[in-house]
Design a protein around this motif. Structure first.
Motif, mmCIF file in Angstrom:
data_model
loop_
_atom_site.group_PDB
_atom_site.id
_atom_site.type_symbol
_atom_site.label_atom_id
_atom_site.label_comp_id
_atom_site.label_asym_id
_atom_site.label_seq_id
_atom_site.Cartn_x
_atom_site.Cartn_y
_atom_site.Cartn_z
ATOM 1 N N HIS A 208 0.817 -1.207 0.000
ATOM 2 C CA HIS A 208 0.000 0.000 0.000
ATOM 3 C C HIS A 208 0.856 1.266 0.000
ATOM 4 O O HIS A 208 0.413 2.320 -0.454
ATOM 5 C CB HIS A 208 -1.007 0.001 1.158
ATOM 6 C CG HIS A 208 -0.414 0.201 2.500
ATOM 7 N ND1 HIS A 208 -0.062 -0.845 3.324
ATOM 8 C CD2 HIS A 208 -0.127 1.331 3.204
ATOM 9 C CE1 HIS A 208 0.412 -0.382 4.456
ATOM 10 N NE2 HIS A 208 0.396 0.941 4.414
ATOM 11 N N HIS A 209 2.097 1.179 0.495
ATOM 12 C CA HIS A 209 2.996 2.329 0.401
ATOM 13 C C HIS A 209 3.426 2.556 -1.048
ATOM 14 O O HIS A 209 3.495 3.706 -1.517
ATOM 15 C CB HIS A 209 4.227 2.107 1.280
ATOM 16 C CG HIS A 209 3.941 2.205 2.739
ATOM 17 N ND1 HIS A 209 4.733 1.622 3.709
ATOM 18 C CD2 HIS A 209 2.925 2.803 3.417
ATOM 19 C CE1 HIS A 209 4.226 1.868 4.906
ATOM 20 N NE2 HIS A 209 3.120 2.568 4.748
ATOM 21 N N VAL A 210 3.706 1.464 -1.775
ATOM 22 C CA VAL A 210 4.027 1.574 -3.197
ATOM 23 C C VAL A 210 2.842 2.151 -3.959
ATOM 24 O O VAL A 210 2.993 3.032 -4.807
ATOM 25 C CB VAL A 210 4.424 0.194 -3.769
ATOM 26 C CG1 VAL A 210 4.644 0.279 -5.275
ATOM 27 C CG2 VAL A 210 5.664 -0.333 -3.076
ATOM 28 N N ALA A 211 1.645 1.652 -3.634
ATOM 29 C CA ALA A 211 0.435 2.133 -4.308
ATOM 30 C C ALA A 211 0.227 3.621 -4.064
ATOM 31 O O ALA A 211 -0.111 4.378 -4.976
ATOM 32 C CB ALA A 211 -0.777 1.339 -3.829
ATOM 33 N N ALA A 212 0.435 4.073 -2.835
ATOM 34 C CA ALA A 212 0.253 5.488 -2.500
ATOM 35 C C ALA A 212 1.229 6.362 -3.281
ATOM 36 O O ALA A 212 0.876 7.466 -3.739
ATOM 37 C CB ALA A 212 0.437 5.696 -1.003
ATOM 38 N N THR A 213 2.464 5.875 -3.476
ATOM 39 C CA THR A 213 3.457 6.631 -4.236
ATOM 40 C C THR A 213 3.020 6.782 -5.685
ATOM 41 O O THR A 213 3.158 7.863 -6.289
ATOM 42 C CB THR A 213 4.822 5.919 -4.170
ATOM 43 O OG1 THR A 213 5.240 5.827 -2.810
ATOM 44 C CG2 THR A 213 5.867 6.679 -4.967
ATOM 45 N N ILE A 214 2.479 5.710 -6.259
ATOM 46 C CA ILE A 214 2.008 5.762 -7.651
ATOM 47 C C ILE A 214 0.857 6.746 -7.800
ATOM 48 O O ILE A 214 0.828 7.581 -8.718
ATOM 49 C CB ILE A 214 1.585 4.353 -8.117
ATOM 50 C CG1 ILE A 214 2.804 3.436 -8.184
ATOM 51 C CG2 ILE A 214 0.871 4.415 -9.461
ATOM 52 C CD1 ILE A 214 2.468 1.982 -8.455
ATOM 53 N N VAL A 215 -0.117 6.669 -6.898
ATOM 54 C CA VAL A 215 -1.273 7.576 -6.960
ATOM 55 C C VAL A 215 -0.819 9.019 -6.801
ATOM 56 O O VAL A 215 -1.288 9.928 -7.518
ATOM 57 C CB VAL A 215 -2.307 7.202 -5.879
ATOM 58 C CG1 VAL A 215 -3.428 8.236 -5.831
ATOM 59 C CG2 VAL A 215 -2.877 5.817 -6.146
#
Length: 241
Positions: A208-215
């Motif tokens: 979810h940290h990777v996902a937040a960076t992408i968003v």
């Protein structure tokens, strides 16, 4: 038998433990000093006591690193000593005699197959303890073990609830990132998730940290996460108007 260290600071649980030790002391025919010591990373600590002197004696064992509690924890079996002459020599600097103690008993505390510590009895009598006292110690130790069972199960429930709450909060962010990756890579949702997971492993970050960076990189702002509020206690729910 496996040992486990019990974390300190659980006020409600330790109050219940203290009450159970007082009840146990009242059930002992020989009126011994009663306490509970728990395993820690550094040895043992006195967690509850019905008599202040029992806590002092627990402290003497802890400081010496020897005594009936240590023997009971090491063997997983009850340890009784009366007269103490030979045992004081075996236990070295642990010497309860100056405190008026002549008989000792340590009953292992077991919860869910793990040895947590001991229920301790200290007495001024030189002849040991009555048979009824040994039975009462065994029963009291079993009841304290059940108290630990309840506390451990409750702690696990809270941990699972916290993990579920985190998962519910992070899932929308992951879904947003999956949509972005699918659009950019022209791939399926499964393939997009594999990409997120590979990046997570390579960078040692949670998915979810990777996902937040992408968003954030696409939208220019932090991802919007839903807010979850814990339900009020049963007594605070109120009544419909």
């Amino acid at each position: 038998m496996n040992r486990t260290a019990v974390p300190a600071g659980i006020d409600e649980f330790e109050r219940a433990l203290a009450r159970s030790v007082v009840v146990a002391a009242r059930a002992m025919p020989d009126s011994p000093l009663v306490s509970v010591t728990l395993c820690t990373e550094r040895g043992i600590r006195s967690a509850a006591w019905a008599h202040a002197r029992a806590r002092v004696l627990d402290g003497l064992q802890s400081a010496a690193g020897r005594g009936p509690s240590f023997d009971a924890i090491e063997s997983g079996r009850p340890v009784t000593a009366a007269g103490l002459a030979a045992d004081e020599a075996r236990w070295g600097s642990f010497s309860p005699g100056p405190h008026g103690v002549r008989s000792l008993h340590a009953e292992p505390l077991i919860s869910q197959g793990r040895l947590l510590g001991t229920l301790n009895l200290y007495s001024a009598g030189v002849a040991g303890f009555a048979a009824q006292t040994h039975v009462a110690a065994e029963v009291s130790a079993a009841l304290v073990g059940e108290l630990f069972d309840v506390a451990i199960d409750a702690a696990r429930t809270r941990e699972v609830a916290a993990q579920l709450k985190e998962a519910l909060g992070t899932r929308p962010v992951i879904d947003q990132a999956l949509g972005i990756v699918m659009a950019q890579r022209r791939c399926t949702a499964r393939q997009a998730f594999e990409i997120l997971r590979n990046v997570s492993q390579d960078r040692n970050l949670k998915v979810h940290h990777v996902a937040a960076t992408i968003v954030r990189s696409v939208s220019g702002g932090p991802p919007q996460r839903p807010r979850f509020e814990d339900p009020p206690p049963p007594g605070d729910r109120g009544h419909p108007a």
